[in-house]
Scaffold this motif. Structure first.
Motif, PDB file in Angstrom:
ATOM      1  N   SER A 157       0.822  -1.213   0.000  1.00  9.52           N
ATOM      2  CA  SER A 157       0.000   0.000   0.000  1.00  9.52           C
ATOM      3  C   SER A 157       0.859   1.268   0.000  1.00  9.52           C
ATOM      4  O   SER A 157       0.402   2.334   0.373  1.00  9.52           O
ATOM      5  CB  SER A 157      -0.956  -0.014   1.187  1.00  9.52           C
ATOM      6  OG  SER A 157      -0.222  -0.247   2.373  1.00  9.52           O
ATOM      7  N   ARG A 158       2.098   1.130  -0.415  1.00 12.03           N
ATOM      8  CA  ARG A 158       2.992   2.253  -0.713  1.00 12.03           C
ATOM      9  C   ARG A 158       3.367   3.092   0.497  1.00 12.03           C
ATOM     10  O   ARG A 158       3.694   4.268   0.356  1.00 12.03           O
ATOM     11  CB  ARG A 158       2.365   3.186  -1.783  1.00 12.03           C
ATOM     12  CG  ARG A 158       2.002   2.495  -3.079  1.00 12.03           C
ATOM     13  CD  ARG A 158       1.413   3.504  -4.032  1.00 12.03           C
ATOM     14  NE  ARG A 158       0.782   2.905  -5.186  1.00 12.03           N
ATOM     15  CZ  ARG A 158       1.207   3.059  -6.445  1.00 12.03           C
ATOM     16  NH1 ARG A 158       2.256   3.795  -6.691  1.00 12.03           N
ATOM     17  NH2 ARG A 158       0.570   2.493  -7.433  1.00 12.03           N
ATOM     18  N   HIS A 159       3.338   2.500   1.712  1.00 15.86           N
ATOM     19  CA  HIS A 159       3.713   3.290   2.875  1.00 15.86           C
ATOM     20  C   HIS A 159       5.219   3.444   3.029  1.00 15.86           C
ATOM     21  O   HIS A 159       5.673   4.343   3.720  1.00 15.86           O
ATOM     22  CB  HIS A 159       3.176   2.630   4.168  1.00 15.86           C
ATOM     23  CG  HIS A 159       1.695   2.621   4.261  1.00 15.86           C
ATOM     24  ND1 HIS A 159       0.995   1.775   5.106  1.00 15.86           N
ATOM     25  CD2 HIS A 159       0.762   3.329   3.606  1.00 15.86           C
ATOM     26  CE1 HIS A 159      -0.296   1.979   4.957  1.00 15.86           C
ATOM     27  NE2 HIS A 159      -0.463   2.918   4.044  1.00 15.86           N
ATOM     28  N   LEU A 160       5.974   2.565   2.395  1.00 16.36           N
ATOM     29  CA  LEU A 160       7.394   2.472   2.749  1.00 16.36           C
ATOM     30  C   LEU A 160       8.353   2.914   1.645  1.00 16.36           C
ATOM     31  O   LEU A 160       9.551   2.937   1.856  1.00 16.36           O
ATOM     32  CB  LEU A 160       7.720   1.009   3.114  1.00 16.36           C
ATOM     33  CG  LEU A 160       6.852   0.400   4.216  1.00 16.36           C
ATOM     34  CD1 LEU A 160       7.180  -1.078   4.390  1.00 16.36           C
ATOM     35  CD2 LEU A 160       7.083   1.145   5.520  1.00 16.36           C
ATOM     36  N   GLY A 161       7.860   3.235   0.470  1.00 16.87           N
ATOM     37  CA  GLY A 161       8.767   3.584  -0.631  1.00 16.87           C
ATOM     38  C   GLY A 161       9.400   2.372  -1.282  1.00 16.87           C
ATOM     39  O   GLY A 161      10.148   2.492  -2.261  1.00 16.87           O
ATOM     40  N   ILE A 162       9.120   1.179  -0.751  1.00 15.52           N
ATOM     41  CA  ILE A 162       9.743  -0.027  -1.317  1.00 15.52           C
ATOM     42  C   ILE A 162       9.169  -0.343  -2.691  1.00 15.52           C
ATOM     43  O   ILE A 162       9.877  -0.838  -3.576  1.00 15.52           O
ATOM     44  CB  ILE A 162       9.565  -1.210  -0.338  1.00 15.52           C
ATOM     45  CG1 ILE A 162      10.522  -1.021   0.838  1.00 15.52           C
ATOM     46  CG2 ILE A 162       9.807  -2.550  -1.013  1.00 15.52           C
ATOM     47  CD1 ILE A 162      10.398  -2.039   1.932  1.00 15.52           C
ATOM     48  N   GLU A 163       7.905  -0.029  -2.902  1.00 19.53           N
ATOM     49  CA  GLU A 163       7.315  -0.341  -4.219  1.00 19.53           C
ATOM     50  C   GLU A 163       7.962   0.498  -5.325  1.00 19.53           C
ATOM     51  O   GLU A 163       8.043   0.051  -6.459  1.00 19.53           O
ATOM     52  CB  GLU A 163       5.785  -0.250  -4.202  1.00 19.53           C
ATOM     53  CG  GLU A 163       5.202   1.068  -3.735  1.00 19.53           C
ATOM     54  CD  GLU A 163       5.158   2.108  -4.807  1.00 19.53           C
ATOM     55  OE1 GLU A 163       4.930   1.742  -5.966  1.00 19.53           O
ATOM     56  OE2 GLU A 163       5.351   3.311  -4.484  1.00 19.53           O
ATOM     57  N   ARG A 164       8.464   1.708  -5.006  1.00 26.44           N
ATOM     58  CA  ARG A 164       9.199   2.468  -6.033  1.00 26.44           C
ATOM     59  C   ARG A 164      10.469   1.716  -6.414  1.00 26.44           C
ATOM     60  O   ARG A 164      10.810   1.611  -7.599  1.00 26.44           O
ATOM     61  CB  ARG A 164       9.537   3.876  -5.526  1.00 26.44           C
ATOM     62  CG  ARG A 164      10.488   4.625  -6.447  1.00 26.44           C
ATOM     63  CD  ARG A 164      10.586   6.101  -6.120  1.00 26.44           C
ATOM     64  NE  ARG A 164      11.068   6.395  -4.794  1.00 26.44           N
ATOM     65  CZ  ARG A 164      12.374   6.465  -4.458  1.00 26.44           C
ATOM     66  NH1 ARG A 164      13.296   6.290  -5.368  1.00 26.44           N
ATOM     67  NH2 ARG A 164      12.722   6.733  -3.218  1.00 26.44           N
TER      68      ARG A 164
END
Ligand SMILES: Cc1cc2nc3c(=O)[nH]c(=O)nc-3n(C[C@H](O)[C@H](O)[C@H](O)COP(=O)(O)OP(=O)(O)OC[C@H]3O[C@@H](n4cnc5c(N)ncnc54)[C@H](O)[C@@H]3O)c2cc1C
Length: 383
Positions: free
Chosen positions: A344-351
């Protein structure tokens, strides 16, 4: 500037300019002109240029370390920087007939005022960048070039483009020549938007060339010698640089994952995720093992580029193929370990996960590299 100073400068620019803006630029698909300005002011645009042209006179070891440092903060900026260094290296290796015209540009690069890039891939021959479909036409003072360049990093932001096209009299599919085109060349235009899955802030848009007039002193290689420059000047640095981008992404993924495992808690158990679940610790360890393996591979490639032998080209091919897989594997593991928080894009890891997928599809793609390695092991011709 020496190696340590250059890496420290890259770290300073990364924490001051890249880290605060990477997330927003990614979301907006916005090119970071601030990053390019900071790299120019920090003396980094001429990293590999000789000192007498205002450059740092440094080599592949520093290049790899700087690119990895930038990529850890923002892989889009690292890729912009990488393509600039390649454009600059190609201009530095220009044939004598172009050396004088290009010297002013190199001095501008050394002074941090000029961003360049490569425009090789074409719509028709796709990832087979070594076989452009466009063909330059002689006009008495040089050539005209019309081409559909399919992806060009820094499109619309670079001050110049290093462009490939078949030589006017070339007879084979790889008989290309490389040319220098200033961004203001009439007929050169950005031909569409860039809305990528990853590297969203690096403006890798298509570029159209319509009867662009290129004077003979802007012809960077001899006729039909473009392919040789692609192999000898561009490929080793491109594969090293994209491997370094992968390394930076992986390091960022490990750091973000470790931070999440330390801070996110199972409050009903009174433990952090990392304290609670050995399986997550084991997966994090696997990520670190892969990252250190990639770092060792990059060090090995640097050693080869500094002191080449008959196995160096194999290492050049292997490095990018392996790095693309490691980057996808490590960032995928980070997504899984960090669960819904990552999704859910809280951590910047998906970028990082999205950015990591670019390396394998940038040419020479991971598949093509494997094809080349397999053919060379069997003694078959590569092209
Ligand atoms: C973010 C980004 C930035 C880029 N920047 C630049 C740039 O600055 N300059 C530039 O010139 N180009 C640039 N490119 C283009 C890039 O280098 C490739 O040309 C492009 O990604 C190829 O995409 P395609 O759809 O045309 O691939 P295709 O050629 O259609 O390939 C499709 C699939 O077939 C596989 N494949 C193709 N040939 C073979 C083969 N012989 N053996 C086995 N498998 C094969 C590929 O690996 C891929 O999986 C960029 C691309 C991206 C994504």
């Amino acid at each position: 500037m020496d190696h340590e100073t250059a890496v420290l400068k890259a770290q300073e620019i990364a924490s001051r300019v890249l880290v605060p803006n990477a997330g927003d630029n990614d979301k907006a698909g916005r090119f970071s002109s601030d990053a390019v300005t900071a790299l120019g002011e920090g003396g980094m645009l001429g990293l590999l240029l000789p000192v007498d042209l205002g450059g740092c006179g440094l080599g592949p070891r520093t290049f790899a370390a700087v690119v990895a440092t930038l990529a850890e903060a923002d892989a889009s900026v690292a890729m912009v920087y990488l393509m600039h260094i390649l454009g600059t290296a190609t201009m530095s290796a220009a044939r004598p007939g172009a050396a004088q015209a290009v010297e002013a540009v190199l001095l501008d690069i050394g002074a941090g005022r000029h961003l360049s890039t490569l425009a090789f891939s074409e719509a028709g021959s796709r990832s087979h960048f070594w076989a452009p479909l466009s063909r330059a036409r002689r006009n008495g003072h040089g050539v005209f070039i019309s081409a559909r360049k399919s992806w060009v990093t820094s499109a619309g932001h670079a001050q110049s483009y290093v462009v490939s096209s078949l030589a006017p009299e070339g007879t084979g599919p790889t008989d290309s020549t490389l040319y220098f085109l200033p961004a203001e060349t009439p007929g050169l235009s950005v031909a569409g938007p860039w809305d990528g899955l990853g590297l969203r802030a690096n403006a890798s848009a298509p570029v159209s060339l319509e009867d662009c007039q290129v004077p003979s002193d802007h012809q960077l290689t001899d006729d039909c010698a473009g392919f040789q420059a692609m192999l000898e000047v561009v490929l080793p640095l491109f594969n090293l640089g994209t491997s370094a981008v992968a390394l930076g992404l992986c390091r960022a993924a490990v750091a973000a994952t470790a931070s999440h495992l330390k801070t996110a808690r199972f409050e009903h158990l009174g433990q952090s995720l990392g304290e609670s679940l050995p399986t997550l610790r084991a997966q994090l360890a696997g990520m670190q093992i892969d990252v250190d393996g990639l770092a060792a591979r990059i060090d090995d490639l640097v050693d080869h580029l500094e002191l080449p032998d008959e196995t160096t080209m194999l290492r050049v091919l292997e490095s990018k193929a392996a790095a693309g897989d490691v980057a996808i594997g490590v960032t995928s593991a980070a997504m899984r370990i960090c669960g819904g928080a990552a999704f859910s894009r809280h951590l910047g890891i998906e970028r990082l996960f999205r950015d990591a997928h670019a390396g394998a599809v940038m040419a020479p793609t991971g598949d093509v590299l494997r094809e080349f390695i397999g053919k060379s092991l069997l003694g078959m011709p590569l092209f």
